[in-house]
Write a protein that holds these residues in place. Structure first.
Motif, PDB file in Angstrom:
ATOM      1  N   VAL A 467      11.794   2.344 -22.346  1.00 32.07           N
ATOM      2  CA  VAL A 467      10.446   2.277 -23.606  1.00 32.07           C
ATOM      3  C   VAL A 467      10.926   3.132 -24.600  1.00 32.07           C
ATOM      4  O   VAL A 467      10.807   4.437 -23.333  1.00 32.07           O
ATOM      5  N   ARG A 468      10.461   3.205 -25.698  1.00 26.05           N
ATOM      6  CA  ARG A 468      10.288   4.600 -26.493  1.00 26.05           C
ATOM      7  C   ARG A 468       8.711   5.223 -26.227  1.00 26.05           C
ATOM      8  O   ARG A 468       7.700   5.200 -26.031  1.00 26.05           O
ATOM      9  N   LYS A 469       9.313   6.762 -26.538  1.00 25.14           N
ATOM     10  CA  LYS A 469       8.195   7.393 -26.745  1.00 25.14           C
ATOM     11  C   LYS A 469       6.784   6.732 -27.276  1.00 25.14           C
ATOM     12  O   LYS A 469       6.107   7.569 -27.340  1.00 25.14           O
ATOM     13  N   SER A 470       7.565   6.600 -28.444  1.00 20.55           N
ATOM     14  CA  SER A 470       6.051   6.238 -29.350  1.00 20.55           C
ATOM     15  C   SER A 470       5.229   5.278 -28.989  1.00 20.55           C
ATOM     16  O   SER A 470       4.610   5.022 -29.162  1.00 20.55           O
ATOM     17  N   ASP A 471       6.514   4.288 -28.276  1.00 21.00           N
ATOM     18  CA  ASP A 471       5.482   2.703 -27.615  1.00 21.00           C
ATOM     19  C   ASP A 471       4.306   3.273 -26.484  1.00 21.00           C
ATOM     20  O   ASP A 471       3.199   2.968 -26.656  1.00 21.00           O
ATOM     21  N   VAL A 472       4.797   4.768 -25.562  1.00 20.86           N
ATOM     22  CA  VAL A 472       3.210   4.833 -24.656  1.00 20.86           C
ATOM     23  C   VAL A 472       2.006   5.580 -25.190  1.00 20.86           C
ATOM     24  O   VAL A 472       1.792   5.439 -25.369  1.00 20.86           O
ATOM     25  N   ALA A 473       2.996   6.844 -27.215  1.00 18.80           N
ATOM     26  CA  ALA A 473       1.596   6.922 -27.354  1.00 18.80           C
ATOM     27  C   ALA A 473       1.130   6.063 -28.684  1.00 18.80           C
ATOM     28  O   ALA A 473      -0.619   6.662 -27.831  1.00 18.80           O
TER      29      ALA A 473
ATOM     30  N   CYS B  54      17.495   6.491 -43.308  1.00 20.01           N
ATOM     31  CA  CYS B  54      16.360   7.511 -42.365  1.00 20.01           C
ATOM     32  C   CYS B  54      16.062   8.811 -43.015  1.00 20.01           C
ATOM     33  O   CYS B  54      14.679   8.802 -42.463  1.00 20.01           O
ATOM     34  N   ILE B  55      16.950   9.007 -43.615  1.00 18.10           N
ATOM     35  CA  ILE B  55      17.100  11.120 -43.993  1.00 18.10           C
ATOM     36  C   ILE B  55      15.296  11.031 -44.461  1.00 18.10           C
ATOM     37  O   ILE B  55      14.693  11.939 -44.508  1.00 18.10           O
ATOM     38  N   PRO B  56      14.685  10.464 -45.283  1.00 16.96           N
ATOM     39  CA  PRO B  56      14.208  10.328 -46.561  1.00 16.96           C
ATOM     40  C   PRO B  56      12.531   9.958 -45.860  1.00 16.96           C
ATOM     41  O   PRO B  56      11.797  10.283 -45.442  1.00 16.96           O
ATOM     42  N   ALA B  57      13.134   9.157 -44.785  1.00 17.07           N
ATOM     43  CA  ALA B  57      11.585   8.734 -44.239  1.00 17.07           C
ATOM     44  C   ALA B  57      11.023   9.141 -42.699  1.00 17.07           C
ATOM     45  O   ALA B  57      10.034   9.583 -42.539  1.00 17.07           O
ATOM     46  N   CYS B  58      12.380  10.626 -42.794  1.00 11.29           N
ATOM     47  CA  CYS B  58      11.740  11.248 -41.525  1.00 11.29           C
ATOM     48  C   CYS B  58      10.455  12.917 -42.063  1.00 11.29           C
ATOM     49  O   CYS B  58      10.486  13.344 -42.744  1.00 11.29           O
ATOM     50  N   PRO B  59       9.003  12.285 -41.463  1.00  5.85           N
ATOM     51  CA  PRO B  59       7.955  12.970 -41.809  1.00  5.85           C
ATOM     52  C   PRO B  59       8.667  14.109 -41.179  1.00  5.85           C
ATOM     53  O   PRO B  59       7.545  15.086 -42.049  1.00  5.85           O
ATOM     54  N   GLU B  60       8.983  14.819 -40.405  1.00 12.89           N
ATOM     55  CA  GLU B  60       9.378  15.918 -40.143  1.00 12.89           C
ATOM     56  C   GLU B  60       9.998  16.340 -40.641  1.00 12.89           C
ATOM     57  O   GLU B  60      11.189  17.598 -40.494  1.00 12.89           O
ATOM     58  N   ASN B  61      11.669  16.265 -41.510  1.00 13.84           N
ATOM     59  CA  ASN B  61      12.686  16.244 -42.446  1.00 13.84           C
ATOM     60  C   ASN B  61      13.712  17.267 -41.177  1.00 13.84           C
ATOM     61  O   ASN B  61      14.027  17.364 -40.744  1.00 13.84           O
ATOM     62  N   SER B  67      28.298  16.573 -40.339  1.00 14.06           N
ATOM     63  CA  SER B  67      29.485  17.011 -39.686  1.00 14.06           C
ATOM     64  C   SER B  67      30.580  16.134 -40.217  1.00 14.06           C
ATOM     65  O   SER B  67      31.693  15.916 -40.979  1.00 14.06           O
ATOM     66  N   ASN B  68      30.564  15.374 -39.267  1.00 16.13           N
ATOM     67  CA  ASN B  68      31.424  13.395 -39.759  1.00 16.13           C
ATOM     68  C   ASN B  68      30.492  12.409 -39.388  1.00 16.13           C
ATOM     69  O   ASN B  68      28.959  12.544 -40.442  1.00 16.13           O
ATOM     70  N   ILE B  69      30.276  11.752 -38.767  1.00 14.06           N
ATOM     71  CA  ILE B  69      29.499  10.181 -39.164  1.00 14.06           C
ATOM     72  C   ILE B  69      27.611  10.104 -39.092  1.00 14.06           C
ATOM     73  O   ILE B  69      27.415  10.290 -39.928  1.00 14.06           O
ATOM     74  N   GLN B  70      28.112  10.609 -37.499  1.00 16.28           N
ATOM     75  CA  GLN B  70      26.808  11.351 -37.189  1.00 16.28           C
ATOM     76  C   GLN B  70      25.632  11.755 -37.995  1.00 16.28           C
ATOM     77  O   GLN B  70      26.299  12.793 -38.079  1.00 16.28           O
ATOM     78  N   LEU B  71      24.411  12.019 -38.251  1.00 17.24           N
ATOM     79  CA  LEU B  71      23.880  12.250 -38.416  1.00 17.24           C
ATOM     80  C   LEU B  71      23.758  13.527 -37.460  1.00 17.24           C
ATOM     81  O   LEU B  71      23.551  13.767 -36.544  1.00 17.24           O
ATOM     82  N   ASP B  72      23.041  14.799 -38.231  1.00 21.24           N
ATOM     83  CA  ASP B  72      22.616  15.818 -37.554  1.00 21.24           C
ATOM     84  C   ASP B  72      20.987  16.152 -37.421  1.00 21.24           C
ATOM     85  O   ASP B  72      19.615  15.515 -38.373  1.00 21.24           O
ATOM     86  N   VAL B  73      20.816  15.967 -35.917  1.00 22.24           N
ATOM     87  CA  VAL B  73      18.900  15.980 -35.737  1.00 22.24           C
ATOM     88  C   VAL B  73      18.479  17.086 -35.286  1.00 22.24           C
ATOM     89  O   VAL B  73      18.821  17.712 -33.991  1.00 22.24           O
ATOM     90  N   ASN B  74      17.106  17.839 -36.129  1.00 25.24           N
ATOM     91  CA  ASN B  74      16.899  19.041 -35.292  1.00 25.24           C
ATOM     92  C   ASN B  74      15.895  18.512 -34.375  1.00 25.24           C
ATOM     93  O   ASN B  74      14.887  18.164 -34.830  1.00 25.24           O
ATOM     94  N   LEU B  75      16.297  18.855 -32.961  1.00 24.87           N
ATOM     95  CA  LEU B  75      15.463  18.426 -31.808  1.00 24.87           C
ATOM     96  C   LEU B  75      13.985  19.152 -31.609  1.00 24.87           C
ATOM     97  O   LEU B  75      12.771  18.773 -31.325  1.00 24.87           O
ATOM     98  N   THR B  76      14.006  20.014 -32.892  1.00 26.42           N
ATOM     99  CA  THR B  76      12.767  21.031 -32.162  1.00 26.42           C
ATOM    100  C   THR B  76      11.912  20.188 -32.983  1.00 26.42           C
ATOM    101  O   THR B  76      10.849  20.766 -32.479  1.00 26.42           O
ATOM    102  N   THR B  77      12.512  20.272 -33.830  1.00 25.08           N
ATOM    103  CA  THR B  77      11.347  19.747 -34.940  1.00 25.08           C
ATOM    104  C   THR B  77      10.877  17.646 -34.713  1.00 25.08           C
ATOM    105  O   THR B  77      10.160  17.131 -35.477  1.00 25.08           O
ATOM    106  N   CYS B  78      12.133  16.795 -34.005  1.00 30.63           N
ATOM    107  CA  CYS B  78      12.027  15.546 -33.951  1.00 30.63           C
ATOM    108  C   CYS B  78      10.783  15.483 -33.239  1.00 30.63           C
ATOM    109  O   CYS B  78      10.126  16.469 -31.869  1.00 30.63           O
TER     110      CYS B  78
END
Lengths: 517, 286
Positions: A467-473, B54-61, B67-78
């Motif tokens: 279950v995604r956290k966004s769903d819980v919210a 998804c990169i521009p869709a993210c409201p938190e940037n 560095s490879n195919i996987q995107l980097d995610v900033n977990l502190t702003t996510c």
């Protein structure tokens, strides 16, 4: 209290249509006691009591019976009672009748016995030649009698840690009868108690909200193996008990404090800790030296209790608010249960109180080497804006694992009892083994006493998908768009706990006489 | 010792009451060889192809080209808002990540005292057999963790070679049977069920089949004939296997699942009775 005021209150009680005869008599006795002078205490102590910074739980002005006593029922069954003119019982049904009679003679603060004994081990001596059918019928009759004759939610029995057929039958009756009385504690020793018995306990919690699970090795470390869990999770010595329970409202203590956190530990906390001890001492001295309970009561005379097994409970509550207030004063937004700084401060507070209690001599507390027992007091219904004992405020509890990690370190300090309630998903009903895992894990982390509540109003995973956290919210905001589909079928009709008849049964400790005044 | 295989993880849960016996640590691996119409976690089906939608869709940037195919995610702003998942054109997520076996063992340690075991789910766990093997082997070899049981939650579409690799380190498998009829199975999952049926037979033979889950999607796989044939076939393979009969729920599914209704409680109870009447002793209807 002036005579006119006394008469007015008495008139109110005897004509109150909401109270039964027994309740009116109980309140009349309380009124009479309230007309007496309070034991002598300093002005500062009296002021703190009046302001409810410290609290005597409305035990009354002139204590004439201990708050809690735990008769040695095993001894009583073996020797009979001269006072009650009863021979030692020789068979199962006589033993049940003997106990039922004795219970009616056991006082406590509530007027009802808070401890019924470790009924499985007490009765095992009588069931060798008793058939399962006989055991069921007689114990069922006995269980119904307890609920109807001792209608107080703090009447408490213990079972375990050994598995036996009486313990199993008690759990079965609990699932069958849905009674409020008696409260039940299952003693769990990870080395002795089989998973299967713990699981039976878990299934019983799902049906009837009982038992609580206690960490037997931790209890025996602090109290010896002759202990009982009584009333609202107070653990005390068998053949003894607690003269009184005075508690310190840590929220109020924090509100009295001006200055930084270190100075709280140097000035405000020790000041009120000593006033709490002073009040406790005055009450003990009255009970022992003036009322002389331990000299004349037949339980003492016949050796079913011994003053040397007694101590007093030194209670605290409102730890969560205390921590949050002290931190807010320093500009911090950290809160108890959620932030390590707040949790660390909470441990520092319970440790400081524990050290104080260990260093403060107290008369007539040989049951704990001349000291009080520390108790995390779980509240009465007049408490407002203050959390029970060391609990995390209701509704703000973190996930179960974080919850256990946050509260477990406190449990070590509270020999005379502390308890927490964990909220678990409705799906746990289908997986009681998981709760056995959690009980074992919690005890490994040092928890002393706890139980579960099933949450039927949350966002629940039915089976192995995420279950995604966004769903819980979204669920929280929209108030359960998916609700009907996500709740386990049958959850509502299975939650008997909420609709059981509680009106007949009192909760005399939570709503003590006089607490509304 | 050769380096252990990395795992491609969507997420893990430290406490789960619904992924096998007792309280369990669950890893949801990324990537699935089925494409079920009724999938509850469609964002675990595909691997991220780095399209960057998804990169521009993210409201938190919080997302950037990695560095490879996987995107980097900033977990502190996510903030876990999942907008990136919602805009993904490929049933994937930029939030999945590669993990080492050691990392996962370390994640289990704090809660190990509270667990009966570990379950690897997905996605489809058997799509990463070497990682699962390495993980389970490491658990069995770890003095702190070796009392934990190891389970796999699988769609069953794995070859016998995969099961032969995993069996020595796996205590039980929970396996889905979406439909016995090949055509129905193909319509529901996009794949044939030949391997699923072989897996059920094989795991039963080697005593690793912990339970079979039957999904009930009204109108798709619950005709009286289909249910009777399923009951008969399963009974012929393993009359003692525990069954979990799970009603379809719309939660989390894609729009193409909207055509299906959720089954009623009484419909589900009737199906449960049907399986019990066939001779199954352990039937749980959810």
């Amino acid at each position: 209290m002036q005579m006119e005021e006394f008469k007015a209150k008495a008139q109110e009680v005897v004509t109150d249509p909401k109270m039964s005869f027994h309740q009116r008599r109980h309140y009349m006795a309380y009124l009479a006691e309230s007309s007496l002078d309070y034991p002598e205490i300093s002005d500062e102590c009296a002021h703190a009591l009046e302001k409810q910074i410290i609290c005597d739980l409305f035990e009354g002005n002139a204590p004439y019976r201990p708050r809690y006593l735990l008769p040695d029922y095993q001894k009583a069954l073996a020797q009979g009672s001269k006072f009650l003119e009863l021979e030692p019982p020789t068979d199962f049904d006589d033993a049940l009748t003997f106990l039922l009679i004795l219970y009616t003679q056991v006082p406590s603060i509530t007027g009802y016995p808070v401890y019924l004994g470790d009924l499985d081990s007490l009765l095992m001596a009588y069931v060798d030649d008793v058939s399962d059918e006989h055991l069921y019928k007689s114990l069922r009759r006995f269980w119904i009698s307890l609920d109807r004759m001792l209608p107080d939610a703090f009447v408490h029995t213990n079972i375990g840690p050994h598995d036996n057929r009486v313990a199993r039958m008690i759990l079965r009756l609990e699932r069958e009868l849905y009674q409020v009385v008696p409260n039940v504690t299952l003693k769990v020793d990870p080395e002795i108690t089989p998973d299967d018995l713990i699981e039976d306990g878990v299934r019983t919690v799902f049906e009837n909200g009982k038992p609580h699970f206690v960490n037997h090795p931790l209890m025996t470390r602090d109290l010896g193996d002759k202990y009982g869990v009584v009333s609202c999770y107070n653990s005390l010595k068998r053949g003894g008990g607690s003269h009184t329970l005075v508690r310190m409202n840590l929220r109020e203590v924090a509100l009295q404090h001006t200055g930084d956190i270190d100075s709280f530990f140097e000035t405000t906390l020790p000041h009120y800790a000593e006033l709490t001890a002073e009040l406790t001492e005055a009450r003990i001295r009255f009970l022992v030296e003036e009322a002389k309970f331990y000299e004349h009561d037949f339980l003492a005379v016949e050796g079913l209790i011994d003053i040397d097994n007694f101590s007093a409970m030194y209670g605290i509550y409102g730890l969560a608010e205390c921590v949050n207030i002290l931190l807010a004063n320093t500009g911090s937004e950290a809160t108890y249960g959620h932030d390590q700084t707040a949790n660390d401060l909470s441990y520092r507070i319970t440790k400081a109180v524990s050290e104080f209690v260990e260093s403060r001599p107290m008369p007539y507390t040989e049951g704990n080497n001349g000291r009080c027992f520390l108790h995390s007091q779980s509240g009465i219904d007049s408490d407002l804006q203050v959390s029970a004992g060391t609990r995390i405020p209701i509704g703000t509890e973190p996930s179960m694992f974080e919850h256990i990690e946050a509260v477990a370190p406190h449990h070590d300090f509270f020999a005379a009892g502390v308890s927490d309630i964990f909220h678990v998903e409705e799906t746990a009903r289908r997986n009681p083994e998981a709760m056995v895992d959690i009980i074992r894990g919690a005890f490994a982390k040092g928890m002393r006493d706890f139980t579960f509540n099933l949450t039927t109003n949350g966002f629940i995973r039915i089976t192995g998908y995420l279950v995604r956290k966004s769903d819980v919210a979204a669920f929280d905001e929209e108030g359960g768009r998916h609700g009907s589909t996500l709740f386990g079928a049958g959850s509502v009709e299975n939650s008997h706990v909420e609709d059981r008849a509680v009106k007949r049964v009192g909760v005399r400790e939570r709503t003590p006489a006089g607490s509304s005044q | 010792m050769s380096a252990r295989q990395l795992g491609h993880l969507n997420n893990y849960l430290s406490f789960s009451l619904v992924d096998g016996p007792g309280n369990r640590f669950v890893l949801f691996l990324q990537g699935c060889n089925f494409n079920c119409v009724v999938c509850h976690n469609p964002y675990t089906i595909s691997l991220c192809d780095g399209c960057e939608v998804c990169i521009p869709a993210c409201p938190e940037n919080a997302l950037s080209v990695g560095s490879n195919i996987q995107l980097d995610v900033n977990l502190t702003t996510c903030t876990d808002c999942d907008i990136c998942v919602d805009v993904c054109p490929s049933d994937s997520t930029p939030l999945s990540r590669y993990v080492t076996v050691e990392e996962m063992l370390d994640a289990m340690r704090p809660t190990a005292a509270f667990l009966s075991g570990v379950t690897v789910s997905g996605g489809e766990a058997t799509q990463q057999p070497q990682f699962v093997f390495d993980l389970f082997s490491a658990i069995k070899a770890d003095p702190e963790l070796n009392r934990l049981t190891t389970f796999i939650d699988s769609n069953g579409a794995a070859s016998q070679e995969v099961w032969e690799l995993l069996a020595p380190v796996t205590d039980g498998v929970m396996l889905d049977l979406k439909a016995l009829d090949p055509q129905t199975h193909l319509e529901m999952t996009g794949s044939p069920n030949t391997e699923v049926l072989s897996s059920i037979r094989y795991l039963s033979q080697i005593d690793k089949l912990y339970e079979v889950r039957l999904l009930v999607v009204p109108g798709a796989n619950d005709s009286p004939d289909a249910l009777a044939e399923t009951a008969e076939w399963l009974h012929s393979v393993d009359p003692k296997v525990p069954l979990k009969i799970i009603g379809f729920r719309k939660h989390g599914t894609r729009p193409e699942a909207d055509v299906f209704e959720e089954p009623t409680t009484s419909h589900m109870a009737g199906i449960g009775t049907r399986f019990e009447d066939t001779g199954f002793k352990d039937v749980l209807v959810i």
